[in-house]
Design a protein around this motif. Structure first.
Motif, PDB file in Angstrom:
ATOM      1  N   GLY A  38       0.839  -1.092  -0.050  1.00  0.00           N
ATOM      2  CA  GLY A  38       0.020  -0.033   0.000  1.00  0.00           C
ATOM      3  C   GLY A  38       0.996   1.122  -0.115  1.00  0.00           C
ATOM      4  O   GLY A  38       2.188   1.257  -0.109  1.00  0.00           O
ATOM      5  N   LYS A  39       0.220   2.324   0.223  1.00  0.00           N
ATOM      6  CA  LYS A  39       0.802   3.594   0.182  1.00  0.00           C
ATOM      7  C   LYS A  39       1.604   4.019   1.493  1.00  0.00           C
ATOM      8  O   LYS A  39       2.623   4.597   1.182  1.00  0.00           O
ATOM      9  N   TYR A  40       1.525   3.126   2.323  1.00  0.00           N
ATOM     10  CA  TYR A  40       2.353   3.477   3.666  1.00  0.00           C
ATOM     11  C   TYR A  40       2.480   2.196   4.140  1.00  0.00           C
ATOM     12  O   TYR A  40       2.075   1.468   5.227  1.00  0.00           O
ATOM     13  N   PRO A  41       3.714   1.352   3.469  1.00  0.00           N
ATOM     14  CA  PRO A  41       4.006   0.267   3.742  1.00  0.00           C
ATOM     15  C   PRO A  41       4.512  -0.197   5.353  1.00  0.00           C
ATOM     16  O   PRO A  41       5.524   0.828   5.710  1.00  0.00           O
ATOM     17  N   ALA A  42       4.101  -0.941   6.138  1.00  0.00           N
ATOM     18  CA  ALA A  42       4.715  -1.041   7.535  1.00  0.00           C
ATOM     19  C   ALA A  42       6.203  -1.232   7.641  1.00  0.00           C
ATOM     20  O   ALA A  42       6.967  -0.854   8.721  1.00  0.00           O
ATOM     21  N   LYS A  43       6.730  -1.844   6.417  1.00  0.00           N
ATOM     22  CA  LYS A  43       8.183  -1.958   6.439  1.00  0.00           C
ATOM     23  C   LYS A  43       8.866  -0.824   6.703  1.00  0.00           C
ATOM     24  O   LYS A  43      10.181  -0.738   6.881  1.00  0.00           O
ATOM     25  N   CYS A  50       0.905   2.055  10.935  1.00  0.00           N
ATOM     26  CA  CYS A  50       0.650   2.998  10.069  1.00  0.00           C
ATOM     27  C   CYS A  50       1.034   4.303  10.288  1.00  0.00           C
ATOM     28  O   CYS A  50       0.515   4.659  11.405  1.00  0.00           O
ATOM     29  N   PRO A  51       1.789   5.131   9.503  1.00  0.00           N
ATOM     30  CA  PRO A  51       2.373   6.442   9.872  1.00  0.00           C
ATOM     31  C   PRO A  51       1.257   7.261  10.117  1.00  0.00           C
ATOM     32  O   PRO A  51       0.073   7.364   9.457  1.00  0.00           O
ATOM     33  N   SER A  52       1.542   8.724  10.636  1.00  0.00           N
ATOM     34  CA  SER A  52       0.999   9.839  10.552  1.00  0.00           C
ATOM     35  C   SER A  52       0.805  10.098   9.077  1.00  0.00           C
ATOM     36  O   SER A  52       1.789  10.149   8.401  1.00  0.00           O
ATOM     37  N   ASN A  53      -0.307  10.568   8.677  1.00  0.00           N
ATOM     38  CA  ASN A  53      -0.742  10.947   7.275  1.00  0.00           C
ATOM     39  C   ASN A  53      -1.794  12.180   7.271  1.00  0.00           C
ATOM     40  O   ASN A  53      -2.298  12.216   8.323  1.00  0.00           O
ATOM     41  N   ASP A  54      -2.209  12.540   6.055  1.00  0.00           N
ATOM     42  CA  ASP A  54      -3.114  13.518   6.039  1.00  0.00           C
ATOM     43  C   ASP A  54      -4.663  12.961   6.517  1.00  0.00           C
ATOM     44  O   ASP A  54      -5.287  13.774   6.884  1.00  0.00           O
ATOM     45  N   GLU A  55      -4.933  11.704   6.237  1.00  0.00           N
ATOM     46  CA  GLU A  55      -6.129  11.316   6.812  1.00  0.00           C
ATOM     47  C   GLU A  55      -5.886  10.710   8.237  1.00  0.00           C
ATOM     48  O   GLU A  55      -7.143  10.721   8.900  1.00  0.00           O
ATOM     49  N   ASN A  58      -2.492  11.111  13.510  1.00  0.00           N
ATOM     50  CA  ASN A  58      -1.780  10.401  14.692  1.00  0.00           C
ATOM     51  C   ASN A  58      -1.641   9.005  13.935  1.00  0.00           C
ATOM     52  O   ASN A  58      -1.560   8.327  14.936  1.00  0.00           O
ATOM     53  N   GLY A  59      -1.540   8.689  12.873  1.00  0.00           N
ATOM     54  CA  GLY A  59      -1.299   7.344  12.433  1.00  0.00           C
ATOM     55  C   GLY A  59      -2.524   6.171  13.015  1.00  0.00           C
ATOM     56  O   GLY A  59      -3.689   6.635  12.947  1.00  0.00           O
ATOM     57  N   LEU A  60      -2.050   5.266  13.339  1.00  0.00           N
ATOM     58  CA  LEU A  60      -2.948   3.908  13.611  1.00  0.00           C
ATOM     59  C   LEU A  60      -3.671   4.601  14.807  1.00  0.00           C
ATOM     60  O   LEU A  60      -4.821   4.040  14.902  1.00  0.00           O
ATOM     61  N   THR A  62      -5.193   7.343  15.341  1.00  0.00           N
ATOM     62  CA  THR A  62      -6.189   8.069  14.921  1.00  0.00           C
ATOM     63  C   THR A  62      -7.478   6.945  14.329  1.00  0.00           C
ATOM     64  O   THR A  62      -8.665   7.333  14.415  1.00  0.00           O
ATOM     65  N   PHE A  63      -6.774   5.962  13.815  1.00  0.00           N
ATOM     66  CA  PHE A  63      -7.939   4.984  13.139  1.00  0.00           C
ATOM     67  C   PHE A  63      -8.530   4.240  14.488  1.00  0.00           C
ATOM     68  O   PHE A  63      -9.849   4.165  14.132  1.00  0.00           O
ATOM     69  N   VAL A  64      -8.143   4.201  15.331  1.00  0.00           N
ATOM     70  CA  VAL A  64      -8.388   3.369  16.715  1.00  0.00           C
ATOM     71  C   VAL A  64      -9.709   4.404  17.217  1.00  0.00           C
ATOM     72  O   VAL A  64     -10.442   4.067  17.456  1.00  0.00           O
ATOM     73  N   GLU A  65      -9.048   5.524  17.180  1.00  0.00           N
ATOM     74  CA  GLU A  65     -10.050   6.493  17.987  1.00  0.00           C
ATOM     75  C   GLU A  65     -11.287   6.643  16.968  1.00  0.00           C
ATOM     76  O   GLU A  65     -12.575   6.861  17.335  1.00  0.00           O
ATOM     77  N   LYS A  66     -11.234   7.061  15.538  1.00  0.00           N
ATOM     78  CA  LYS A  66     -12.393   6.807  14.837  1.00  0.00           C
ATOM     79  C   LYS A  66     -13.097   5.623  14.752  1.00  0.00           C
ATOM     80  O   LYS A  66     -14.340   5.771  14.474  1.00  0.00           O
ATOM     81  N   ILE A  67     -12.478   4.702  14.776  1.00  0.00           N
ATOM     82  CA  ILE A  67     -13.197   3.308  14.870  1.00  0.00           C
ATOM     83  C   ILE A  67     -14.200   3.042  16.219  1.00  0.00           C
ATOM     84  O   ILE A  67     -15.460   2.825  16.319  1.00  0.00           O
ATOM     85  N   MET A  68     -13.690   3.656  17.282  1.00  0.00           N
ATOM     86  CA  MET A  68     -14.134   3.626  18.419  1.00  0.00           C
ATOM     87  C   MET A  68     -15.410   4.574  18.750  1.00  0.00           C
ATOM     88  O   MET A  68     -16.543   4.457  19.404  1.00  0.00           O
TER      89      MET A  68
END
Length: 135
Positions: A38-43, A50-55, A58-60, A62-68
């Motif tokens: 993908g656009k932001y490979p873990a490697k 997943c690093p911080s990015n425009d979407e 705070n990276g991953l 932020t993903f957790v915050e949005k899911i919760m």
């Protein structure tokens, strides 16, 4: 599930298990997850997250915050919570995911873990309010 709950009152909600983020490109033509494609490979991230990015500023975490937030806010038209149980995958690059662990190697809670605790606490508080309103 929300639609089914609204149609059939005997359906009490959903149990959502093993939530995480895949570390691969989303491709309609190729449904197989190829890790690091993908656009932001873990490697490329020192923690394999997943690093911080425009979407996700705070990276991953932020993903957790949005899911919760979605978990806590998803309700039927009559106000019943849809999600009844939720679990995070909490594995390190297993099954094509990023490093989803909630703790660092030294056992300290990391930023993803902090976001998970915050989200679960908020969700729990919203559930308490629901029970109080029903009494």
């Amino acid at each position: 599930v929300k639609d089914l709950m609204e149609k059939h009152s005997f359906i009490k909600g959903a149990i959502v298990n093993e939530v995480g983020m895949l570390n691969c490109a989303g491709e309609n033509d190729n449904p197989i997850c190829v890790p690091n494609s993908g656009k932001y490979p873990a490697k490329n991230d020192p923690k394999h997250q997943c690093p911080s990015n425009d979407e996700l500023p705070n990276g991953l975490a932020t993903f957790v915050e949005k899911i919760m937030e979605m978990v806590a806010q998803t309700k039927t038209q009559d106000g019943r919570s849809v999600v009844k149980a939720f679990s995070w995958f909490n594995e390190n690059m297993a099954g094509g995911t990023y490093n989803l662990r909630l703790f660092d190697d030294d056992g300290k809670i990391n930023e993803v873990g902090e976001a998970y605790i915050k989200g679960c606490t908020s969700w729990g508080e919203s559930q308490k309010k629901m029970v109080q309103l029903q009494v």
